[in-house]
Design a protein around this motif. Sequence first.
Motif, PDB file in Angstrom:
ATOM      1  N   LYS A 177       0.833  -1.210   0.000  1.00 41.26           N
ATOM      2  CA  LYS A 177       0.000   0.000   0.000  1.00 41.26           C
ATOM      3  C   LYS A 177       0.866   1.258   0.000  1.00 41.26           C
ATOM      4  O   LYS A 177       0.592   2.220  -0.725  1.00 41.26           O
ATOM      5  CB  LYS A 177      -0.926  -0.011   1.217  1.00 41.26           C
ATOM      6  CG  LYS A 177      -2.082  -0.987   1.119  1.00 41.26           C
ATOM      7  CD  LYS A 177      -2.929  -0.960   2.391  1.00 41.26           C
ATOM      8  CE  LYS A 177      -4.074  -1.960   2.317  1.00 41.26           C
ATOM      9  NZ  LYS A 177      -4.873  -1.986   3.568  1.00 41.26           N
ATOM     10  N   VAL A 178       1.913   1.241   0.820  1.00 39.61           N
ATOM     11  CA  VAL A 178       2.813   2.397   0.876  1.00 39.61           C
ATOM     12  C   VAL A 178       3.564   2.542  -0.442  1.00 39.61           C
ATOM     13  O   VAL A 178       3.706   3.662  -0.976  1.00 39.61           O
ATOM     14  CB  VAL A 178       3.785   2.270   2.060  1.00 39.61           C
ATOM     15  CG1 VAL A 178       4.852   3.361   2.007  1.00 39.61           C
ATOM     16  CG2 VAL A 178       3.025   2.342   3.380  1.00 39.61           C
ATOM     17  N   ALA A 180       2.600   1.668  -3.389  1.00 37.88           N
ATOM     18  CA  ALA A 180       1.661   2.162  -4.401  1.00 37.88           C
ATOM     19  C   ALA A 180       1.448   3.671  -4.261  1.00 37.88           C
ATOM     20  O   ALA A 180       1.432   4.408  -5.256  1.00 37.88           O
ATOM     21  CB  ALA A 180       0.340   1.418  -4.296  1.00 37.88           C
ATOM     22  N   LYS A 181       1.290   4.149  -3.039  1.00 37.02           N
ATOM     23  CA  LYS A 181       1.065   5.580  -2.830  1.00 37.02           C
ATOM     24  C   LYS A 181       2.302   6.396  -3.206  1.00 37.02           C
ATOM     25  O   LYS A 181       2.199   7.429  -3.878  1.00 37.02           O
ATOM     26  CB  LYS A 181       0.687   5.845  -1.371  1.00 37.02           C
ATOM     27  CG  LYS A 181      -0.756   5.496  -1.035  1.00 37.02           C
ATOM     28  CD  LYS A 181      -1.160   6.147   0.268  1.00 37.02           C
ATOM     29  CE  LYS A 181      -2.668   6.050   0.457  1.00 37.02           C
ATOM     30  NZ  LYS A 181      -3.133   6.874   1.594  1.00 37.02           N
ATOM     31  N   LEU A 182       3.466   5.954  -2.763  1.00 34.38           N
ATOM     32  CA  LEU A 182       4.684   6.700  -3.057  1.00 34.38           C
ATOM     33  C   LEU A 182       4.991   6.692  -4.547  1.00 34.38           C
ATOM     34  O   LEU A 182       5.444   7.704  -5.100  1.00 34.38           O
ATOM     35  CB  LEU A 182       5.856   6.124  -2.263  1.00 34.38           C
ATOM     36  CG  LEU A 182       5.797   6.325  -0.744  1.00 34.38           C
ATOM     37  CD1 LEU A 182       6.988   5.652  -0.073  1.00 34.38           C
ATOM     38  CD2 LEU A 182       5.750   7.803  -0.380  1.00 34.38           C
ATOM     39  N   ALA A 184       2.892   6.720  -6.838  1.00 37.00           N
ATOM     40  CA  ALA A 184       1.935   7.635  -7.477  1.00 37.00           C
ATOM     41  C   ALA A 184       2.160   9.082  -7.038  1.00 37.00           C
ATOM     42  O   ALA A 184       1.404   9.974  -7.446  1.00 37.00           O
ATOM     43  CB  ALA A 184       0.512   7.208  -7.139  1.00 37.00           C
ATOM     44  N   GLU A 186       1.868  10.261  -4.003  1.00 39.31           N
ATOM     45  CA  GLU A 186       0.888  10.659  -2.985  1.00 39.31           C
ATOM     46  C   GLU A 186       1.542  10.751  -1.604  1.00 39.31           C
ATOM     47  O   GLU A 186       2.497  10.036  -1.299  1.00 39.31           O
ATOM     48  CB  GLU A 186      -0.253   9.641  -2.936  1.00 39.31           C
ATOM     49  CG  GLU A 186      -1.062   9.544  -4.216  1.00 39.31           C
ATOM     50  CD  GLU A 186      -2.152   8.497  -4.131  1.00 39.31           C
ATOM     51  OE1 GLU A 186      -2.525   8.114  -2.996  1.00 39.31           O
ATOM     52  OE2 GLU A 186      -2.632   8.041  -5.188  1.00 39.31           O
ATOM     53  N   VAL A 188       2.020  10.119   2.283  1.00 34.43           N
ATOM     54  CA  VAL A 188       1.797   8.991   3.185  1.00 34.43           C
ATOM     55  C   VAL A 188       1.984   9.472   4.616  1.00 34.43           C
ATOM     56  O   VAL A 188       3.084   9.895   4.995  1.00 34.43           O
ATOM     57  CB  VAL A 188       2.770   7.831   2.883  1.00 34.43           C
ATOM     58  CG1 VAL A 188       2.619   6.725   3.916  1.00 34.43           C
ATOM     59  CG2 VAL A 188       2.553   7.279   1.481  1.00 34.43           C
ATOM     60  N   SER A 234       7.770   3.336   6.414  1.00 34.18           N
ATOM     61  CA  SER A 234       7.503   4.052   5.166  1.00 34.18           C
ATOM     62  C   SER A 234       8.738   4.807   4.687  1.00 34.18           C
ATOM     63  O   SER A 234       9.005   4.881   3.478  1.00 34.18           O
ATOM     64  CB  SER A 234       6.329   5.016   5.368  1.00 34.18           C
ATOM     65  OG  SER A 234       5.180   4.309   5.778  1.00 34.18           O
TER      66      SER A 234
END
Length: 304
Positions: A177-178, A180-182, A184, A186, A188, A234
């Motif tokens: 999940k982390v 994927a966000k990083l 993109a 985004e 965290v 993260s």
Amino acid sequence: MSTYSLKPKIIGSGLSGLVGQRVVELLSDRFTFVDFSLDGGLDILDYTALRSAYERHLDAVGVLHLAAFTDTHAAWGQRGDRSGLCYRLNVEGTRHMFDLAQRHKQHFVYLSTDFVFDGTKTTAYTEEDAPHPIEWYGETKYLGEKLVIESASAATVARITYPYRTRFDPKADIVRKVIAKLSAGEMVKMFSDQICTHTFIDDIAAALGYLLEHRNAGIYHLVGSSSQSPYEMSRKIAEVFGFDAGLVQPSSLDDFVRSLPSTSRPWQKSLVTSNRKITGLGLTFRTLGEGLLEVKKQRAGARC
């Protein structure tokens, strides 16, 4: 006789899940797995059907029970309800699987969790520490443990903590999940005042193979060799994968809990968990940094 037929047969529940699928991928060269799951048309809550299935595999030498209700928030909504799916699957389902394994003298390995602890200890939890669950998921998993440990049969309880792996399309673990966000770009925000032990699933699979093969009885913590806050986790992900570390910002579990209604589920603050007992058998569990490097390597090689 074929080489296939010489492999020990293992009855498994939850083999299509986050941990179970990887266990099958990594250990199928050593064991023949028989899948007892809804995906295979079998409900472990149906004792009659389960007993019939067991009797078709009396040559199995072990049982690996991974199936569980793991949604901690949904579990809290069912707290105290013995007719709820969380209790039925984690306790009654375990009772069914264990009862039949005992009847057929098959070594039983039960996958449990660090959520059996309350998260108040300031040093690492060991297998000798008395469980004290503070929410319903952990309580139902502890009740499953007690069924296994308090019986006269030799069996294994294998506790795992915050498992992660390289790829598993049905469900994203916290590490992916982390990532994927990083990836993109985004932001965290993660707790900096909570500490956990994150565990690479490939190491869990190797240890389960050992426990099935050697039939070790008792409780074992199959957990990573480092503990850190979700915020530190993260930041380490950003470092290993070359993401912008400025996207990772600290937040507070204490502040988060204070903002919740009084009826919300309790949160464990410190779940540092020791792997000294299992590594004393010669097994290796990677630190978070080492595990992330292997994830990066497997991603580059398109391996699972």
